[in-house]
Design a protein around this motif. Structure first.
Motif, PDB file in Angstrom:
ATOM      1  N   UNK A  20      34.855  42.791  33.422  1.00  0.00           N
ATOM      2  CA  UNK A  20      35.284  42.599  34.808  1.00  0.00           C
ATOM      3  C   UNK A  20      34.194  41.944  35.647  1.00  0.00           C
ATOM      4  N   UNK A  21      32.934  42.342  35.435  1.00  0.00           N
ATOM      5  CA  UNK A  21      31.829  41.789  36.219  1.00  0.00           C
ATOM      6  C   UNK A  21      31.554  40.332  35.880  1.00  0.00           C
ATOM      7  N   UNK A  22      31.923  39.890  34.676  1.00  0.00           N
ATOM      8  CA  UNK A  22      31.658  38.513  34.266  1.00  0.00           C
ATOM      9  C   UNK A  22      32.902  37.637  34.307  1.00  0.00           C
ATOM     10  N   UNK A  23      34.048  38.210  34.691  1.00  0.00           N
ATOM     11  CA  UNK A  23      35.294  37.437  34.737  1.00  0.00           C
ATOM     12  C   UNK A  23      35.228  36.409  35.857  1.00  0.00           C
ATOM     13  N   UNK A  24      35.753  35.243  35.582  1.00  0.00           N
ATOM     14  CA  UNK A  24      35.811  34.198  36.603  1.00  0.00           C
ATOM     15  C   UNK A  24      37.158  34.156  37.296  1.00  0.00           C
ATOM     16  N   UNK A  25      38.018  35.122  36.995  1.00  0.00           N
ATOM     17  CA  UNK A  25      39.354  35.127  37.571  1.00  0.00           C
ATOM     18  C   UNK A  25      39.552  36.383  38.408  1.00  0.00           C
ATOM     19  N   UNK A  26      40.592  36.369  39.225  1.00  0.00           N
ATOM     20  CA  UNK A  26      40.908  37.528  40.053  1.00  0.00           C
ATOM     21  C   UNK A  26      40.053  37.572  41.301  1.00  0.00           C
ATOM     22  N   UNK A  27      40.381  38.519  42.185  1.00  0.00           N
ATOM     23  CA  UNK A  27      39.624  38.606  43.433  1.00  0.00           C
ATOM     24  C   UNK A  27      38.223  39.153  43.186  1.00  0.00           C
ATOM     25  N   UNK A  28      37.243  38.690  43.964  1.00  0.00           N
ATOM     26  CA  UNK A  28      35.894  39.224  43.789  1.00  0.00           C
ATOM     27  C   UNK A  28      35.839  40.671  44.253  1.00  0.00           C
ATOM     28  N   UNK A  29      35.254  41.528  43.444  1.00  0.00           N
ATOM     29  CA  UNK A  29      35.114  42.938  43.781  1.00  0.00           C
ATOM     30  C   UNK A  29      33.637  43.293  43.840  1.00  0.00           C
ATOM     31  N   UNK A  30      33.298  44.225  44.715  1.00  0.00           N
ATOM     32  CA  UNK A  30      31.923  44.699  44.778  1.00  0.00           C
ATOM     33  C   UNK A  30      31.646  45.575  43.567  1.00  0.00           C
ATOM     34  N   UNK A  31      30.384  45.888  43.363  1.00  0.00           N
ATOM     35  CA  UNK A  31      30.010  46.749  42.243  1.00  0.00           C
ATOM     36  C   UNK A  31      30.680  48.116  42.369  1.00  0.00           C
TER      37      UNK A  31
END
Length: 201
Positions: free
Chosen positions: A133-144
C-alpha cells in the motif's frame, strides 16, 4: 515517555555483530511522489540498532542520509546522533507535526523522503500488505496513520469496525466497499507495478 540522548561516538563492530538486512520497500522509479516514498518494518523500537541497517540500504539507493526525524510516541529513546557505517546521522523529533507512524529522512544533496514505519510486532502478511500500500502508485494518497488504521480495520480491530446497525454482524471488506458506493476509502491493495526495492523480508 521519550528521551533524547547524546551518543558518545561511533561503535566498533566485529563481524559477529553484523546486523540483519533492513526490511524496506520503496516506490518504483518514476512513480508519483504522494505522501509516502515507501515503508520500513523495523524489528524493534531501538533506533540505535535499527537505523544503521536502513541507512545501509538507502544510502546507495537515494543518497547519503544525514538527518532523520520521528514522532516520539512510538520511540522510547531518540539519540541525538546515530552512528552508521561510515558516518553519523543526526536525529530529531517533532510532536504533533510528524505522523507517529512515519520516519522522515533528509539528505544534504537530494532532499527528503517519508517512510511508513510498520510496527515491529506486525505479522508478516499484514506487513506485506502495508508495504504494498505504501509503494502503490494507484488510489488516493493516504497518510502513514491512515494506512495503519486501514490495516487494523482489515484485522477486525474494534476501533475500525463499522456496522450498519448496533449489534449487526461485521461487514466483509467487499460489503463495506459496496455500502460506501465503491468509494476508495481505506482499501489496501497490491501495487500495479513492483516496488523499486524490497529487501530483508
Amino acid at each position: 515517555m521519550s528521551a533524547t540522548i547524546d551518543f558518545p561516538g561511533p561503535r566498533r563492530e566485529s563481524p559477529a555483530d553484523s546486523a540483519p538486512i533492513a526490511r524496506v520497500a520503496l516506490k518504483a522509479t518514476g512513480a508519483a511522489r504522494g505522501l509516502l516514498d515507501g515503508a520500513w518494518w523495523p524489528r524493534s523500537r531501538d533506533l540505535l540498532s535499527e537505523l544503521p541497517a536502513l541507512v545501509d540500504v538507502l544510502d546507495p539507493a537515494w543518497a547519503r542520509i544525514t538527518h532523520i526525524a520521528v514522532n516520539p510516541e512510538h520511540w522510547p529513546v531518540i539519540p541525538r546522533k546515530i552512528p552508521v557505517h561510515g558516518h553519523v546521522v543526526k536525529a530529531g523529533w517533532f510532536t504533533p507535526e510528524l505522523d507517529p507512524h512515519k520516519l522522515l529522512l533528509l539528505s544534504y544533496s537530494v532532499g527528503r523522503w517519508d517512510l511508513l514505519v510498520i510496527p515491529p510486532q506486525t505479522d508478516a502478511a499484514a506487513a506485506a500488505r502495508l508495504m504494498a500500500a505504501a509503494t502503490a502508485g494507484t488510489g488516493p494518497p493516504l497518510t502513514a496513520s491512515e494506512l495503519i488504521a486501514a490495516e487494523e480495520g482489515l484485522g477486525g480491530t474494534p476501533a475500525a469496525v463499522r456496522s450498519r446497525d448496533v449489534g449487526a454482524p461485521e461487514e466483509t471488506p467487499e460489503e463495506a466497499w459496496e455500502y460506501e458506493g465503491g468509494a476508495p476509502s481505506f482499501r489496501v491493495g497490491v501495487p500495479a507495478r513492483p516496488s523499486r526495492l524490497l529487501v530483508g523480508m
